[in-house]
Design an enzyme around this catalytic site. Structure first.
Site, PDB file in Angstrom:
ATOM      1  N   TYR A  75      -3.550  57.609 -22.764  1.00 41.01           N
ATOM      2  CA  TYR A  75      -2.621  57.651 -21.634  1.00 41.01           C
ATOM      3  C   TYR A  75      -3.379  57.817 -20.320  1.00 41.01           C
ATOM      4  O   TYR A  75      -3.039  57.196 -19.321  1.00 41.01           O
ATOM      5  CB  TYR A  75      -1.606  58.791 -21.797  1.00 41.01           C
ATOM      6  N   LYS A  86      -4.095  35.283 -11.146  1.00 41.76           N
ATOM      7  CA  LYS A  86      -4.657  34.067 -10.543  1.00 41.76           C
ATOM      8  C   LYS A  86      -6.170  34.041 -10.807  1.00 41.76           C
ATOM      9  O   LYS A  86      -6.586  33.765 -11.907  1.00 41.76           O
ATOM     10  CB  LYS A  86      -4.353  34.018  -9.050  1.00 41.76           C
ATOM     11  N   ARG A 142       8.972  24.302  -2.882  1.00 42.28           N
ATOM     12  CA  ARG A 142       8.492  25.196  -1.837  1.00 42.28           C
ATOM     13  C   ARG A 142       8.999  24.583  -0.530  1.00 42.28           C
ATOM     14  O   ARG A 142       8.326  23.810   0.120  1.00 42.28           O
ATOM     15  CB  ARG A 142       6.961  25.296  -1.814  1.00 42.28           C
ATOM     16  N   PHE A 149      15.075  31.271  -4.761  1.00 44.17           N
ATOM     17  CA  PHE A 149      14.526  30.103  -5.464  1.00 44.17           C
ATOM     18  C   PHE A 149      14.357  30.334  -6.956  1.00 44.17           C
ATOM     19  O   PHE A 149      14.395  29.388  -7.740  1.00 44.17           O
ATOM     20  CB  PHE A 149      13.182  29.678  -4.840  1.00 44.17           C
ATOM     21  N   PHE A 159       3.889  34.728   2.412  1.00 46.72           N
ATOM     22  CA  PHE A 159       4.044  34.490   0.978  1.00 46.72           C
ATOM     23  C   PHE A 159       5.317  35.224   0.575  1.00 46.72           C
ATOM     24  O   PHE A 159       5.602  36.305   1.086  1.00 46.72           O
ATOM     25  CB  PHE A 159       2.833  34.991   0.173  1.00 46.72           C
TER      26      PHE A 159
HETATM   27  C1  LIG Z   1       1.006  35.463  -6.905  1.00 43.82           C
HETATM   28  C2  LIG Z   1       0.744  35.952  -5.564  1.00 43.82           C
HETATM   29  C3  LIG Z   1       1.254  37.175  -5.119  1.00 43.82           C
HETATM   30  C4  LIG Z   1       2.187  38.039  -5.947  1.00 43.82           C
HETATM   31  O1  LIG Z   1       1.608  38.460  -7.141  1.00 43.82           O
HETATM   32  P1  LIG Z   1       2.436  38.661  -8.502  1.00 43.82           P
HETATM   33  O2  LIG Z   1       1.402  39.018  -9.508  1.00 43.82           O
HETATM   34  O3  LIG Z   1       3.140  37.382  -8.798  1.00 43.82           O
HETATM   35  O4  LIG Z   1       3.406  39.773  -8.287  1.00 43.82           O
HETATM   36  C5  LIG Z   1       0.911  37.579  -3.843  1.00 43.82           C
HETATM   37  N1  LIG Z   1       0.137  36.827  -3.042  1.00 43.82           N
HETATM   38  C6  LIG Z   1      -0.360  35.650  -3.436  1.00 43.82           C
HETATM   39  C7  LIG Z   1      -1.236  34.862  -2.520  1.00 43.82           C
HETATM   40  C8  LIG Z   1      -0.068  35.163  -4.703  1.00 43.82           C
HETATM   41  O5  LIG Z   1      -0.563  33.975  -5.085  1.00 43.82           O
END
Ligand SMILES: *Cc1c(COP(=O)(O)O)cnc(C)c1O
Length: 463
Positions: free
Chosen positions: A78, A264, A388, A455, A130
């Site tokens: 934990y 990402k 978008r 969206f 964003f």
């Molecule tokens: C995906 C993303 C976010 C948000 O992150 P999540 O993990 O989807 O909550 C914020 N800023 C950018 C540039 C992103 O690509």
């Protein structure tokens, strides 16, 4: 002697495939029904009904065997798991930030940072918005102000660093509202909503100079920082011989703190973190994490998730890896251009952004051209992209009116290490076919609109 023909040598992926996931092949009739059932919103399609899923590159990455192996040594204690400390070490080593709190994904870090730094009535300038970033700034009582250069809003304009901040716009805002009303400047790179466009190191240095002069903090949405570093390496003078890791470290050195969606760059399926140089912000964030995410040493993640993130950081700075990723996007752009398909130029780091305004000039913005185009491409081939444009832009919280963004785009986003060049060819051919038959396409009307981030869940019907 006959002149030898110069044979161009292609790059290829620096990995091979070890595990495969079969995908369902469907017919046009099947997809017609599926699209209708999903209210012509690609977010509402079932993933099993999708052939090539370019909805997002968020959490859709293929992890390496090194990352999967790391999943097996998750320390699920934990408190104080060893994976947390390994992740923290790598955040210090690669991003150069002394303090870090893990969060379940990027928006959780945005939530925490916004609540800590923003007071009601504040302004937060940024290089284009964003979705989740702006929403959390607004929910904290702030007003987002777009200070990106004008070129970013012009889909056909070529510029190597469309993600740059317009220093004049930023300076004007500081003069207008006063530095005290600006808790921080929010800088992202590459800028997703502008088409995955990077900022330059030169611009970042100027922004740092200006913010420092006024005592304003500078925070980095570093979610895609490695892609930005790649563009700096290949496009900006003086960086060709620097490694991605060196450029990343230099970029981060100009910021007071940063947040990351690990879904990402880090090539995992879930995770995020907030990192900062400020002990004060760190202490406040650690406190909030306990309320919203979990203990400050796991932040809503399992130990194994943090291990995969820590290992992902090591892999993301590999030049061949990032070149293969962006190379795939560039390949798709080159092929789409051969068919005359309109898209945002230059192609970005993570996606192709089809220019729906020019693709479907006969459909007015009120009839959702980008939403329509995303649905048509899915019906044609089972390729899933996302809108978008006016749907994503939402309504102004003060007036309740629709925002009318200049750009009306369909994003085809490339998951990391997932699809082959043959998949990309199928996508290109499908988009080209839809383009050929574009005059027959009619717009949509919205029949259900949720309050936040509409969206994701809005529903439409054909006109
Ligand atoms: C995906 C993303 C976010 C948000 O992150 P999540 O993990 O989807 O909550 C914020 N800023 C950018 C540039 C992103 O690509």
């Amino acid at each position: 002697m006959a002149k030898k023909k110069v044979i161009k040598r292609s790059w290829a992926e620096p990995f091979k495939i070890k595990v495969v996931e079969p995908i369902k092949m469907t017919t046009r009739e099947y997809r017609e029904k599926a699209a209708k059932k999903a209210g012509y919103n690609t977010f509402l399609l079932k993933s099993e009904d999708v052939y090539i899923d370019l909805l997002t590159d968020s959490g859709t990455n293929a992890m390496s065997d090194y990352q999967w192996a790391g999943m097996m040594i998750g320390d699920e204690a934990y408190a104080g798991s060893k994976n947390f400390y390994y992740l923290w070490d790598n955040v210090k080593k690669y991003y150069g930030m002394p303090y870090m709190v893990p969060t379940h994904q990027g928006r959780a870090a945005e939530h925490i940072l916004s609540q800590i730094l923003i007071k009601s009535g504040d302004y937060i300038p940024g290089n284009m918005y964003f979705t989740t970033t702006r929403l959390h700034q607004e929910l904290a009582g702030g007003t987002f102000v777009d200070v990106i250069i004008d070129e970013a809003h012009q889909a056909q304009k070529e510029h190597p660093f469309k993600g740059n901040i317009d220093l004049q716009k930023l300076d004007d805002l500081i003069k207008k509202v006063g530095a005290k009303k600006i808790p921080y400047v929010s800088m992202a790179g590459p800028v997703n909503m502008a088409g995955g466009q990077p900022f330059s190191m030169a611009n970042l240095k100027e922004v740092r100079k200006l913010t420092k002069k006024h005592g304003i903090k500078l925070y980095f949405d570093a979610t895609r920082a490695c892609e930005n570093a790649y563009f700096i390496k290949v496009r900006e003078k003086g960086y060709a011989n620097k490694s991605i890791a060196q450029i990343l470290k230099e970029m981060c050195s100009y910021f007071d703190g940063l947040w990351v969606s690990a879904k990402k760059d880090l090539m995992v399926n879930i995770g995020g973190f907030l990192a900062t140089r400020s002990k004060k912000v760190f202490e406040a964030a650690r406190n909030m994490v306990v309320v919203y995410e979990g203990l400050h040493t796991y932040g809503g993640l399992a130990g194994r998730d943090m291990e995969a993130m820590a290992r992902g950081i090591e892999e993301m700075v590999d030049f061949d890896n990032i070149r293969a990723r962006i190379g795939q996007v560039e390949y798709a752009g080159k092929r789409l251009a051969e068919f005359g398909v309109p898209f945002v130029k230059p192609v970005g780091g993570h996606a192709i952004f089809l220019d729906a305004k020019r693709f479907l000039p006969h459909i007015p913005q009120e009839e959702f051209p980008a939403q329509t185009l995303a649905a048509e491409i899915y019906i044609d081939s089972g390729v899933r992209g996302m809108e978008r444009g006016i749907v994503s832009a939402g309504r102004d919280p003060k007036t309740g009116k629709n925002r009318h963004p200049k750009l009306e785009l369909v994003r085809l986003t490339f998951p990391r290490r997932v699809y082959t060049q043959a998949h990309i060819d199928v996508m290109v051919e499908s988009v080209a076919s839809v383009y050929q038959d574009r005059k027959k396409i009619k717009g949509l009307k919205m029949i259900y609109e949720p309050k936040y981030l509409r969206f994701f869940q809005a529903r439409f019907d054909r006109l």
